[in-house]
Design a protein around this motif. Structure first.
Motif, PDB file in Angstrom:
ATOM      1  N   ASP A 210       0.833  -1.214   0.000  1.00  0.00           N
ATOM      2  CA  ASP A 210       0.000   0.000   0.000  1.00  0.00           C
ATOM      3  C   ASP A 210       0.867   1.264   0.000  1.00  0.00           C
ATOM      4  O   ASP A 210       0.550   2.239  -0.692  1.00  0.00           O
ATOM      5  CB  ASP A 210      -0.928   0.005   1.226  1.00  0.00           C
ATOM      6  CG  ASP A 210      -2.030  -1.028   1.118  1.00  0.00           C
ATOM      7  OD1 ASP A 210      -2.390  -1.398  -0.010  1.00  0.00           O
ATOM      8  OD2 ASP A 210      -2.538  -1.460   2.174  1.00  0.00           O
ATOM      9  N   ILE A 211       1.932   1.238   0.778  1.00  0.00           N
ATOM     10  CA  ILE A 211       2.825   2.395   0.840  1.00  0.00           C
ATOM     11  C   ILE A 211       3.483   2.640  -0.519  1.00  0.00           C
ATOM     12  O   ILE A 211       3.594   3.788  -0.978  1.00  0.00           O
ATOM     13  CB  ILE A 211       3.900   2.190   1.927  1.00  0.00           C
ATOM     14  CG1 ILE A 211       3.241   2.228   3.319  1.00  0.00           C
ATOM     15  CG2 ILE A 211       4.989   3.262   1.834  1.00  0.00           C
ATOM     16  CD1 ILE A 211       4.187   1.910   4.451  1.00  0.00           C
ATOM     17  N   GLU A 212       3.890   1.567  -1.181  1.00  0.00           N
ATOM     18  CA  GLU A 212       4.501   1.710  -2.508  1.00  0.00           C
ATOM     19  C   GLU A 212       3.509   2.283  -3.516  1.00  0.00           C
ATOM     20  O   GLU A 212       3.884   3.077  -4.390  1.00  0.00           O
ATOM     21  CB  GLU A 212       5.030   0.354  -2.985  1.00  0.00           C
ATOM     22  CG  GLU A 212       6.277  -0.103  -2.234  1.00  0.00           C
ATOM     23  CD  GLU A 212       6.733  -1.489  -2.657  1.00  0.00           C
ATOM     24  OE1 GLU A 212       6.047  -2.098  -3.513  1.00  0.00           O
ATOM     25  OE2 GLU A 212       7.767  -1.954  -2.143  1.00  0.00           O
ATOM     26  N   ASN A 213       2.251   1.892  -3.413  1.00  0.00           N
ATOM     27  CA  ASN A 213       1.234   2.438  -4.312  1.00  0.00           C
ATOM     28  C   ASN A 213       1.049   3.941  -4.098  1.00  0.00           C
ATOM     29  O   ASN A 213       0.889   4.708  -5.055  1.00  0.00           O
ATOM     30  CB  ASN A 213      -0.097   1.717  -4.095  1.00  0.00           C
ATOM     31  CG  ASN A 213      -0.085   0.300  -4.627  1.00  0.00           C
ATOM     32  OD1 ASN A 213       0.652  -0.009  -5.562  1.00  0.00           O
ATOM     33  ND2 ASN A 213      -0.897  -0.566  -4.047  1.00  0.00           N
ATOM     34  N   ILE A 214       1.075   4.354  -2.829  1.00  0.00           N
ATOM     35  CA  ILE A 214       0.964   5.789  -2.514  1.00  0.00           C
ATOM     36  C   ILE A 214       2.192   6.537  -3.036  1.00  0.00           C
ATOM     37  O   ILE A 214       2.077   7.621  -3.625  1.00  0.00           O
ATOM     38  CB  ILE A 214       0.816   6.000  -0.995  1.00  0.00           C
ATOM     39  CG1 ILE A 214      -0.491   5.372  -0.497  1.00  0.00           C
ATOM     40  CG2 ILE A 214       0.844   7.487  -0.643  1.00  0.00           C
ATOM     41  CD1 ILE A 214      -0.613   5.315   1.018  1.00  0.00           C
ATOM     42  N   GLU A 215       3.360   5.951  -2.835  1.00  0.00           N
ATOM     43  CA  GLU A 215       4.599   6.592  -3.291  1.00  0.00           C
ATOM     44  C   GLU A 215       4.628   6.726  -4.810  1.00  0.00           C
ATOM     45  O   GLU A 215       5.149   7.709  -5.345  1.00  0.00           O
ATOM     46  CB  GLU A 215       5.806   5.784  -2.808  1.00  0.00           C
ATOM     47  CG  GLU A 215       6.039   5.909  -1.302  1.00  0.00           C
ATOM     48  CD  GLU A 215       7.198   5.060  -0.822  1.00  0.00           C
ATOM     49  OE1 GLU A 215       7.525   4.062  -1.521  1.00  0.00           O
ATOM     50  OE2 GLU A 215       7.779   5.372   0.228  1.00  0.00           O
ATOM     51  N   ASN A 216       4.079   5.737  -5.517  1.00  0.00           N
ATOM     52  CA  ASN A 216       4.030   5.811  -6.988  1.00  0.00           C
ATOM     53  C   ASN A 216       3.179   6.992  -7.454  1.00  0.00           C
ATOM     54  O   ASN A 216       3.516   7.672  -8.428  1.00  0.00           O
ATOM     55  CB  ASN A 216       3.462   4.507  -7.562  1.00  0.00           C
ATOM     56  CG  ASN A 216       4.463   3.365  -7.508  1.00  0.00           C
ATOM     57  OD1 ASN A 216       5.672   3.595  -7.487  1.00  0.00           O
ATOM     58  ND2 ASN A 216       3.973   2.141  -7.479  1.00  0.00           N
ATOM     59  N   ILE A 217       2.084   7.231  -6.748  1.00  0.00           N
ATOM     60  CA  ILE A 217       1.224   8.374  -7.090  1.00  0.00           C
ATOM     61  C   ILE A 217       1.976   9.684  -6.886  1.00  0.00           C
ATOM     62  O   ILE A 217       1.951  10.577  -7.739  1.00  0.00           O
ATOM     63  CB  ILE A 217      -0.070   8.350  -6.243  1.00  0.00           C
ATOM     64  CG1 ILE A 217      -0.952   7.175  -6.661  1.00  0.00           C
ATOM     65  CG2 ILE A 217      -0.841   9.672  -6.384  1.00  0.00           C
ATOM     66  CD1 ILE A 217      -2.176   6.985  -5.786  1.00  0.00           C
ATOM     67  N   LEU A 218       2.669   9.789  -5.762  1.00  0.00           N
ATOM     68  CA  LEU A 218       3.411  11.017  -5.460  1.00  0.00           C
ATOM     69  C   LEU A 218       4.575  11.214  -6.423  1.00  0.00           C
ATOM     70  O   LEU A 218       4.842  12.332  -6.888  1.00  0.00           O
ATOM     71  CB  LEU A 218       3.926  10.961  -4.017  1.00  0.00           C
ATOM     72  CG  LEU A 218       2.849  10.956  -2.918  1.00  0.00           C
ATOM     73  CD1 LEU A 218       3.464  10.605  -1.577  1.00  0.00           C
ATOM     74  CD2 LEU A 218       2.141  12.303  -2.847  1.00  0.00           C
ATOM     75  N   THR A 219       5.275  10.141  -6.731  1.00  0.00           N
ATOM     76  CA  THR A 219       6.432  10.226  -7.628  1.00  0.00           C
ATOM     77  C   THR A 219       6.021  10.613  -9.050  1.00  0.00           C
ATOM     78  O   THR A 219       6.724  11.383  -9.725  1.00  0.00           O
ATOM     79  CB  THR A 219       7.183   8.881  -7.654  1.00  0.00           C
ATOM     80  OG1 THR A 219       7.593   8.539  -6.336  1.00  0.00           O
ATOM     81  CG2 THR A 219       8.422   8.974  -8.553  1.00  0.00           C
ATOM     82  N   ASN A 220       4.884  10.084  -9.492  1.00  0.00           N
ATOM     83  CA  ASN A 220       4.441  10.318 -10.871  1.00  0.00           C
ATOM     84  C   ASN A 220       3.611  11.595 -11.037  1.00  0.00           C
ATOM     85  O   ASN A 220       3.138  11.882 -12.139  1.00  0.00           O
ATOM     86  CB  ASN A 220       3.638   9.118 -11.376  1.00  0.00           C
ATOM     87  CG  ASN A 220       4.490   7.861 -11.487  1.00  0.00           C
ATOM     88  OD1 ASN A 220       5.652   7.938 -11.878  1.00  0.00           O
ATOM     89  ND2 ASN A 220       3.916   6.714 -11.145  1.00  0.00           N
ATOM     90  N   GLN A 221       3.421  12.326  -9.934  1.00  0.00           N
ATOM     91  CA  GLN A 221       2.690  13.588 -10.034  1.00  0.00           C
ATOM     92  C   GLN A 221       3.649  14.681 -10.519  1.00  0.00           C
ATOM     93  O   GLN A 221       4.541  15.114  -9.787  1.00  0.00           O
ATOM     94  CB  GLN A 221       2.092  13.964  -8.669  1.00  0.00           C
ATOM     95  CG  GLN A 221       1.262  15.230  -8.691  1.00  0.00           C
ATOM     96  CD  GLN A 221       0.039  15.112  -9.584  1.00  0.00           C
ATOM     97  OE1 GLN A 221      -0.686  14.126  -9.535  1.00  0.00           O
ATOM     98  NE2 GLN A 221      -0.188  16.111 -10.421  1.00  0.00           N
ATOM     99  N   ALA A 222       3.459  15.119 -11.761  1.00  0.00           N
ATOM    100  CA  ALA A 222       4.412  16.044 -12.396  1.00  0.00           C
ATOM    101  C   ALA A 222       4.461  17.405 -11.725  1.00  0.00           C
ATOM    102  O   ALA A 222       5.453  18.119 -11.838  1.00  0.00           O
ATOM    103  CB  ALA A 222       4.053  16.207 -13.870  1.00  0.00           C
ATOM    104  N   ASP A 223       3.428  17.786 -11.019  1.00  0.00           N
ATOM    105  CA  ASP A 223       3.346  19.139 -10.471  1.00  0.00           C
ATOM    106  C   ASP A 223       4.043  19.312  -9.137  1.00  0.00           C
ATOM    107  O   ASP A 223       4.117  20.433  -8.622  1.00  0.00           O
ATOM    108  CB  ASP A 223       1.873  19.541 -10.327  1.00  0.00           C
ATOM    109  CG  ASP A 223       1.142  19.455 -11.652  1.00  0.00           C
ATOM    110  OD1 ASP A 223       1.483  20.243 -12.550  1.00  0.00           O
ATOM    111  OD2 ASP A 223       0.259  18.591 -11.798  1.00  0.00           O
TER     112      ASP A 223
END
Length: 297
Positions: A210-223
């Motif tokens: 679950d933590i990795e899924n959250i981190e992927n969202i944050l990492t891939n957020q271009a803004d």
């Protein structure tokens, strides 16, 4: 009425019927295995009633006394349920050891066998129903209840086998030996329930996946340029997430707020069956080192 609460009503009703049947035959027959199963069903009845109370309390809205709601009563219920299973197993183990040193013949053999057959049949359908509710709602209390009745299903099957073997061989020692096996299995099954509940009460982080899924969202957020201080915890059906997101210093507050709304929505989509509370701190620069120094003092 919520599906979870309906499930506790069904499990309470079934446990009550099983207690009446097993206790009557267990006392009359003198079978430790049947009596152990009856005691376990009595505890099932108590736990199911408590689970109904826990779910009813957990869904109450937050108020001045409980600002974050009463969701932690769900893992507390799971810990209590696991503890009850362990204590009942210890009592069964004691009764089995007493019968080994002071053997007594099992009476009303046919009645005992029929009671256990009916018990297995009823418990099987109850387990199927609770598993369905647990998968649909992902509720911790129902998950623990389903596992509890699943152990009952196995233990009832073991009791039936014991009675059948005694009927064929006449060896009374089989009854307490099976009782010891049931007790050990119950203790083994209760450990994961207690562990999961305690970890949730101690605000343990979400799973690594679950933590990795959250981190992927944050990492891939271009803004956003970076993030730090990601913290997570789970409380019953609620998930709490806090993180610091680093933005370009020139971005407007309105645009930064819009971006955090998008991030929150993406995170909520990961946990579709949970109520997600996300707090995103909007930082104009990476202040992680400064905050770490402050925390040291």
């Amino acid at each position: 009425m919520r599906l979870e609460k309906k499930a506790t009503v069904v499990s309470t009703s079934v446990a009550g019927a099983l207690v009446l049947m097993k206790m009557t035959v267990g006392i009359l027959s003198g079978s430790i295995a049947v009596l152990a199963s009856a005691i376990d069903s009595l505890l099932d009845l108590t736990v199911s009633l408590f689970n109904y109370f826990a779910l009813n309390t957990a869904e109450k809205n937050a108020d001045e006394q409980f600002n974050f709601g009463r969701n932690k009563i769900e893992p507390l219920a799971a810990v209590i349920e696991g503890t009850v299973i362990s204590l009942s197993a210890i009592f069964i183990l004691y009764e089995a050891l007493v019968k080994i040193f002071h053997p007594r013949e099992v009476a009303f053999m046919q009645s005992s066998i029929w009671v256990m057959l009916v018990s297995i049949f009823i418990t099987f359908f109850l387990v199927m129903f609770l598993n369905y509710v647990a998968k649909k709602t992902k509720n911790m209390v129902i998950k623990a209840d389903a596992l509890h009745y699943k152990t009952d299903l196995f233990s009832n099957s073991a009791v039936l086998i014991a009675l059948a073997l005694i009927s064929m061989t006449g060896e009374q020692l089989i009854d307490p030996v099976i009782g010891i096996g049931i007790a050990i299995f119950m203790i083994y099954s209760s450990i994961p329930i207690i562990k999961e509940g305690v970890l949730m009460l101690l605000d343990a982080a979400l799973s690594q996946e679950d933590i990795e899924n959250i981190e992927n969202i944050l990492t891939n957020q271009a803004d956003i340029t970076d993030y730090h201080f990601l913290q997570t915890r789970e409380s019953g059906s609620h998930i709490f997430i806090s993180v610091h997101a680093v933005f370009n210093v020139s971005i407007s507050l309105y645009d930064a707020h819009t971006i955090t709304d998008k991030i929150e929505l993406k995170i909520k989509n990961i946990f579709e069956d949970k109520i997600v509370h996300t707090i995103i701190h909007m930082d104009p620069y990476d202040d992680s080192e400064i905050n770490e120094i402050k925390n040291e003092y």
